[in-house]
Enzyme design. Sequence first.
Site, PDB file in Angstrom:
ATOM      1  N   THR A  56     124.316  60.250  45.583  1.00 40.33           N
ATOM      2  CA  THR A  56     123.618  59.833  46.793  1.00 40.33           C
ATOM      3  C   THR A  56     123.931  60.916  47.802  1.00 40.33           C
ATOM      4  O   THR A  56     124.948  61.597  47.668  1.00 40.33           O
ATOM      5  CB  THR A  56     124.194  58.471  47.262  1.00 40.33           C
ATOM      6  OG1 THR A  56     123.815  57.464  46.349  1.00 40.33           O
ATOM      7  CG2 THR A  56     123.708  58.103  48.651  1.00 40.33           C
ATOM      8  N   GLY A 116     120.164  49.375  45.279  1.00 43.39           N
ATOM      9  CA  GLY A 116     121.590  49.614  45.511  1.00 43.39           C
ATOM     10  C   GLY A 116     121.932  49.505  46.983  1.00 43.39           C
ATOM     11  O   GLY A 116     121.181  48.914  47.773  1.00 43.39           O
ATOM     12  N   ASP A 117     123.068  50.077  47.361  1.00 42.05           N
ATOM     13  CA  ASP A 117     123.531  49.916  48.739  1.00 42.05           C
ATOM     14  C   ASP A 117     122.877  50.888  49.721  1.00 42.05           C
ATOM     15  O   ASP A 117     122.856  50.627  50.929  1.00 42.05           O
ATOM     16  CB  ASP A 117     125.054  50.095  48.802  1.00 42.05           C
ATOM     17  CG  ASP A 117     125.479  51.493  48.380  1.00 42.05           C
ATOM     18  OD1 ASP A 117     124.991  51.982  47.334  1.00 42.05           O
ATOM     19  OD2 ASP A 117     126.288  52.116  49.092  1.00 42.05           O
ATOM     20  N   ARG A 145     116.132  47.369  40.447  1.00 36.02           N
ATOM     21  CA  ARG A 145     117.446  47.285  41.099  1.00 36.02           C
ATOM     22  C   ARG A 145     117.465  48.045  42.430  1.00 36.02           C
ATOM     23  O   ARG A 145     116.979  49.162  42.522  1.00 36.02           O
ATOM     24  CB  ARG A 145     118.501  47.877  40.163  1.00 36.02           C
ATOM     25  CG  ARG A 145     119.928  47.888  40.739  1.00 36.02           C
ATOM     26  CD  ARG A 145     120.373  49.290  41.058  1.00 36.02           C
ATOM     27  NE  ARG A 145     121.794  49.350  41.417  1.00 36.02           N
ATOM     28  CZ  ARG A 145     122.366  50.425  41.939  1.00 36.02           C
ATOM     29  NH1 ARG A 145     121.667  51.523  42.139  1.00 36.02           N
ATOM     30  NH2 ARG A 145     123.645  50.412  42.251  1.00 36.02           N
ATOM     31  N   GLY A 166     127.101  51.081  43.860  1.00 34.74           N
ATOM     32  CA  GLY A 166     126.430  50.353  44.935  1.00 34.74           C
ATOM     33  C   GLY A 166     126.728  48.874  45.000  1.00 34.74           C
ATOM     34  O   GLY A 166     126.811  48.304  46.097  1.00 34.74           O
TER      35      GLY A 166
END
Lengths: 347, 347
Positions: free
Chosen positions: B214, B244-245, B242, B267
């Site tokens: 990331t 993630g964060d 999905r 995440g």
Amino acid sequence: MMIAGPDCAAVLGLLVLVAGCASGPRGDTSDTVSRIEWGLVLHGGAGTISPDDLSPDLERQYREAMEQALRAGHAILRDGGSGLDAVVAAIVVLEDSPHFNAGRGAVFTADGTVSHDASIMDGATGRAGAVAGVGTVKNPIRLARAVMDASPHVMLSGPGAEQFAAEQGLEVVDPKYFFTERRWQQLERARALDAGQESADPGAARSIHGKFGTVGVIALDRQGRIAAGTSTGGMTNKKWGRIGDSPIIGAGTFASERCGVSATGWGEYFIRNVVAYDICARSAYLGIPVAEAARRVILDHLEAQEPETGGVVALDRDGHVIMVFNTTGMYRGYIGADGRIETAIYR
Amino acid sequence: MMIAGPDCAAVLGLLVLVAGCASGPRGDTSDTVSRIEWGLVLHGGAGTISPDDLSPDLERQYREAMEQALRAGHAILRDGGSGLDAVVAAIVVLEDSPHFNAGRGAVFTADGTVSHDASIMDGATGRAGAVAGVGTVKNPIRLARAVMDASPHVMLSGPGAEQFAAEQGLEVVDPKYFFTERRWQQLERARALDAGQESADPGAARSIHGKFGTVGVIALDRQGRIAAGTSTGGMTNKKWGRIGDSPIIGAGTFASERCGVSATGWGEYFIRNVVAYDICARSAYLGIPVAEAARRVILDHLEAQEPETGGVVALDRDGHVIMVFNTTGMYRGYIGADGRIETAIYR
């Protein structure tokens, strides 16, 4: 460029604490917070709600649906079941009702489709599951639970989440199931408002019956475990795959060993302010009751940014029942170990 | 059932503070935190990174890309531009590089497609924008910025977000643009691992080169405003839509007037623990430096749940540069007002 960092600011921290303790009459919540040994608290959405909006018959139907949801959760807890199971059982009742903006009663998007968001969190373990943008799963809260239990992920979205639902054997329904005449009329009204064909009355645009609405449940089980869940159809006339706060852990839903929160209202404010987690964090780090933290966040912090932003229900591990909102109403209720139910709608 | 609620737990709060101050050598961050007058700090992903993974030539390319990103942001700040503009400019450089798991270098999903997530937050105003699951927008961070600036929403997703991107005139590219041979090989390797055809080496599965990655940037501008942004291609071989964060405000990105954080790592742990916001909340409510809060969250709280979960970069309003991770490496760097750049990769 290495220079000395600040020392541990114990003095500053102490001042913050003292200021918190001296913050006025709201510091003592003893006369406004009920307490249960174990049980559930729920909301069915917060917004501009006045007695003029609800016929006595419709109000009765709302109250009956909330009571049925609370009883469904209570039956599970009474038999020693988990708070997680109780949250799912109660939310399923609200999702199956056409009255709440979740499951069957979801509002329509700008495309005339439904798009459900939901999330659940287990305070005892910190596990969580969430889904965003699903339109064919009868009970989105069951899908959020399946994400938590049967996937390595926390959050799934869109067609992929629906594929996961199918793999998990969850009940899928024809989109017709989610059609309610009342929600369709709200979409047409919202389209007219957005097109400027009706005068933009902020109250009308913000009315729970026209725009917002979400359901949420917190349970405290006989083993002392807190669970929290939230489910919504989002915002009438929403576009561009908008995701609100309901499926976002920390914004719409949060649970820990000591605090569970579910939020409802203008989602964008709840996301930016990480509302559900902030209430638990203020309580834990400032050493104030969850009820006081909820008041500060909803009545002071959010209200200062935008009036009538919404509300929360919450429970702490001592069973304090917290229902705080800055709107004119919030569908809400709770049930304790003794099975006694309280429900309310207006401020 | 109305009973007395708890009093304001000032004594408990004070004990927490005292315990925090006495928490050992990590309590004093003076020898590990750099400070800048204004500038930027970035990460390019945290994970299992060892010198064996990177040839000297590849390491040089990573460092050059980070330096180029920092210089792009610095040029904007030097001329009095906003932290928000600097964050976007720096992340665009990282998105355009094939080396980082964001933009052009995004990993492949299980379907062999790319699916970008990104978010941005303006600490001065509390505004935020985020996108999840877009696959055709050249620079997802620009789309997150457009969501913040030009929509009433915080978070958009999927085809709806791509429609919004088109309406905003953002650059759309053919999916071929995102094809890199290295990422395709990682997908095939992940598929083989998931199918049990290769021994499940946790280190390999968790390697930044195979799974995570990331990019994120925090800026502190000459007006003292903090901005934070994060962009990712998510997880190799991810399924079911999905999320993630990275696109979740509070989890992967958060900024306030006093604190900005961007996260990278596994995440799901960052969502459940609301990591980015928790770092700022601990600092604000416990009265500890942001650096100390970041250490407690990443090195103690997350590490106790799962080793090698990831890391963060952060800035506070006094310009302390914070780069904390519990993995063997994190691509990272910062630039101060004087234009001097520091970059690093390994622990």
